[in-house]
Motif scaffolding. Structure first.
Motif, PDB file in Angstrom:
ATOM      1  N   TRP A 272      48.891  31.458  27.389  1.00  0.00           N
ATOM      2  CA  TRP A 272      48.945  30.732  28.663  1.00  0.00           C
ATOM      3  C   TRP A 272      50.326  30.865  29.275  1.00  0.00           C
ATOM      4  O   TRP A 272      51.335  30.672  28.607  1.00  0.00           O
ATOM      5  CB  TRP A 272      48.627  29.261  28.435  1.00  0.00           C
ATOM      6  N   GLN A 273      50.366  31.212  30.547  1.00  0.00           N
ATOM      7  CA  GLN A 273      51.636  31.342  31.248  1.00  0.00           C
ATOM      8  C   GLN A 273      51.596  30.524  32.527  1.00  0.00           C
ATOM      9  O   GLN A 273      50.606  30.542  33.262  1.00  0.00           O
ATOM     10  CB  GLN A 273      51.926  32.810  31.589  1.00  0.00           C
TER      11      GLN A 273
ATOM     12  N   ASN B 166      51.319  28.896  39.822  1.00  0.00           N
ATOM     13  CA  ASN B 166      50.080  29.546  39.379  1.00  0.00           C
ATOM     14  C   ASN B 166      50.054  29.586  37.856  1.00  0.00           C
ATOM     15  O   ASN B 166      51.057  29.367  37.184  1.00  0.00           O
ATOM     16  CB  ASN B 166      49.968  30.964  39.937  1.00  0.00           C
ATOM     17  N   TYR B 167      48.851  29.864  37.339  1.00  0.00           N
ATOM     18  CA  TYR B 167      48.655  29.950  35.898  1.00  0.00           C
ATOM     19  C   TYR B 167      48.007  31.281  35.555  1.00  0.00           C
ATOM     20  O   TYR B 167      47.226  31.838  36.334  1.00  0.00           O
ATOM     21  CB  TYR B 167      47.755  28.817  35.400  1.00  0.00           C
ATOM     22  N   ARG B 168      48.330  31.776  34.363  1.00  0.00           N
ATOM     23  CA  ARG B 168      47.683  32.981  33.855  1.00  0.00           C
ATOM     24  C   ARG B 168      47.110  32.689  32.481  1.00  0.00           C
ATOM     25  O   ARG B 168      47.812  32.179  31.597  1.00  0.00           O
ATOM     26  CB  ARG B 168      48.685  34.143  33.771  1.00  0.00           C
ATOM     27  N   CYS B 169      45.839  33.023  32.303  1.00  0.00           N
ATOM     28  CA  CYS B 169      45.148  32.858  31.023  1.00  0.00           C
ATOM     29  C   CYS B 169      44.990  34.226  30.385  1.00  0.00           C
ATOM     30  O   CYS B 169      44.309  35.093  30.949  1.00  0.00           O
ATOM     31  CB  CYS B 169      43.780  32.204  31.250  1.00  0.00           C
TER      32      CYS B 169
ATOM     33  N   GLY C  88      46.904  36.544  30.463  1.00  0.00           N
ATOM     34  CA  GLY C  88      47.378  37.542  31.416  1.00  0.00           C
ATOM     35  C   GLY C  88      46.592  37.605  32.716  1.00  0.00           C
ATOM     36  O   GLY C  88      47.018  38.267  33.667  1.00  0.00           O
ATOM     37  N   TYR C  89      45.444  36.933  32.791  1.00  0.00           N
ATOM     38  CA  TYR C  89      44.614  36.953  33.990  1.00  0.00           C
ATOM     39  C   TYR C  89      44.983  35.790  34.904  1.00  0.00           C
ATOM     40  O   TYR C  89      45.119  34.642  34.455  1.00  0.00           O
ATOM     41  CB  TYR C  89      43.137  36.850  33.627  1.00  0.00           C
ATOM     42  N   ASP C  90      45.114  36.090  36.189  1.00  0.00           N
ATOM     43  CA  ASP C  90      45.390  35.063  37.184  1.00  0.00           C
ATOM     44  C   ASP C  90      44.236  34.064  37.227  1.00  0.00           C
ATOM     45  O   ASP C  90      43.083  34.452  37.407  1.00  0.00           O
ATOM     46  CB  ASP C  90      45.582  35.726  38.557  1.00  0.00           C
ATOM     47  N   LEU C  91      44.551  32.771  37.051  1.00  0.00           N
ATOM     48  CA  LEU C  91      43.500  31.765  36.946  1.00  0.00           C
ATOM     49  C   LEU C  91      42.715  31.601  38.244  1.00  0.00           C
ATOM     50  O   LEU C  91      41.506  31.353  38.221  1.00  0.00           O
ATOM     51  CB  LEU C  91      44.093  30.420  36.520  1.00  0.00           C
TER      52      LEU C  91
ATOM     53  N   GLN D  21      42.006  33.950  40.341  1.00  0.00           N
ATOM     54  CA  GLN D  21      41.075  35.079  40.421  1.00  0.00           C
ATOM     55  C   GLN D  21      39.906  34.885  39.456  1.00  0.00           C
ATOM     56  O   GLN D  21      38.769  35.257  39.766  1.00  0.00           O
ATOM     57  CB  GLN D  21      41.805  36.383  40.138  1.00  0.00           C
TER      58      GLN D  21
ATOM     59  N   THR E  59      35.391  32.688  31.063  1.00  0.00           N
ATOM     60  CA  THR E  59      36.761  32.205  30.955  1.00  0.00           C
ATOM     61  C   THR E  59      36.996  31.504  29.620  1.00  0.00           C
ATOM     62  O   THR E  59      38.076  31.615  29.022  1.00  0.00           O
ATOM     63  CB  THR E  59      37.092  31.265  32.125  1.00  0.00           C
TER      64      THR E  59
END
Length: 269
Positions: free
Chosen positions: A22-23, A36-39, A41-44, A46, A56
């Motif tokens: 998680w970023q 924004n958040y990335r799960c 590496g994926y943009d949340l 999107q 997800t």
């Protein structure tokens, strides 16, 4: 006076919390909030736009998006066991909490604490997943042979002599059997589910079969979920039904629920 020496443990703590899955992208003006958040590496945003909840969820725990077959069987599993039903102790706990005027925020914690138990609960999921992983290469008849004496002398009406397999109220759980049969023809059905189906067939002569925790464990094992993660995912699958039962009883009088007489209680010796 205590003259014991105090030892320095020489432990260095991390300067900050880190996560490998998680970023959070900090705001330029206020680093304590995220833009924004990335799960994994994926943009949340999107993911929210283009992917389903089950995709997800799989990504969050497995580190990659599922293929269509994996997503399909996970989605059907979550629908099938969305509610343990009013006979389940966890559902009864939610209903009793609701009718007792518990705050809505407490309905899930109360009922999930009961669902955390071993009996038809999340507490058995880690053991069940490990059971499939350990035994899936064996002939199911070996499992029967090793436990034949025990299986021939059944215990109480709710019995689980094999992780994920047993009886409910003295009979085979027909709904769990039906769900397993629904999932088996799917392209995403894996080795554990197919092996469990064979074991279930052999267990019928002992009036035993699939339990909800067994079907769930088999599918989650095939999908590659860690046994410890399976515990929480089973709770997540069941949570909507538990909440619905609790909310249904909220605001109703205590007389809505049955009050058992003394003669209806049985104390095991």
């Amino acid at each position: 006076m205590d003259e014991r020496k105090v030892k320095n443990r020489n432990t260095e703590f991390s300067a900050k919390i880190s996560s490998r899955f998680w970023q959070e992208v900090p705001n330029d003006d206020n680093p304590y909030i995220a833009d924004n958040y990335r799960c994994q590496g994926y943009d949340l945003t999107q993911l929210a736009e283009k992917r389903s909840f089950t995709e997800t969820l799989y990504l969050l725990f497995r580190g990659e998006l599922p293929n269509q077959q994996q997503n399909e069987i996970l989605q059907k599993l979550m629908i099938a066991f969305i509610n343990p039903g009013p006979r389940h102790p966890a559902s009864r706990a939610a209903m009793l909490a609701g009718v007792s005027k518990a705050a809505p925020s407490q309905l899930l914690p109360i009922s999930l604490s009961i669902l955390s138990g071993e009996h038809l609960g999340a507490g058995s999921l880690e053991k069940n997943v490990r059971f499939f992983r350990k035994n899936v290469a064996k002939d199911p008849k070996e499992i029967i042979a090793d436990l034949h004496l025990q299986l021939s002398n059944p215990s109480p009406s709710n019995w689980e002599p094999i992780p994920g397999f047993g009886m409910r109220f003295g009979s085979i759980d027909q709904f769990s059997k039906k769900i397993a049969e629904l999932l088996l023809p799917l392209p995403g059905a894996g080795r554990a589910l197919k092996w469990g189906a064979l074991l279930s067939e052999h267990l019928q002569e002992f009036n035993l079969g699939w339990l909800p925790t067994g079907v769930t464990a088999a599918v989650l094992s095939d999908l590659g979920f860690h046994p410890k993660a399976a515990v929480g995912i089973f709770q997540l699958i069941s949570a909507p039904g538990l909440l619905a039962h609790g909310l249904e009883m909220s605001g109703k009088p205590l007389t809505t629920m049955p009050f058992l007489e003394d003669k209806d209680y049985r104390i095991e010796e």
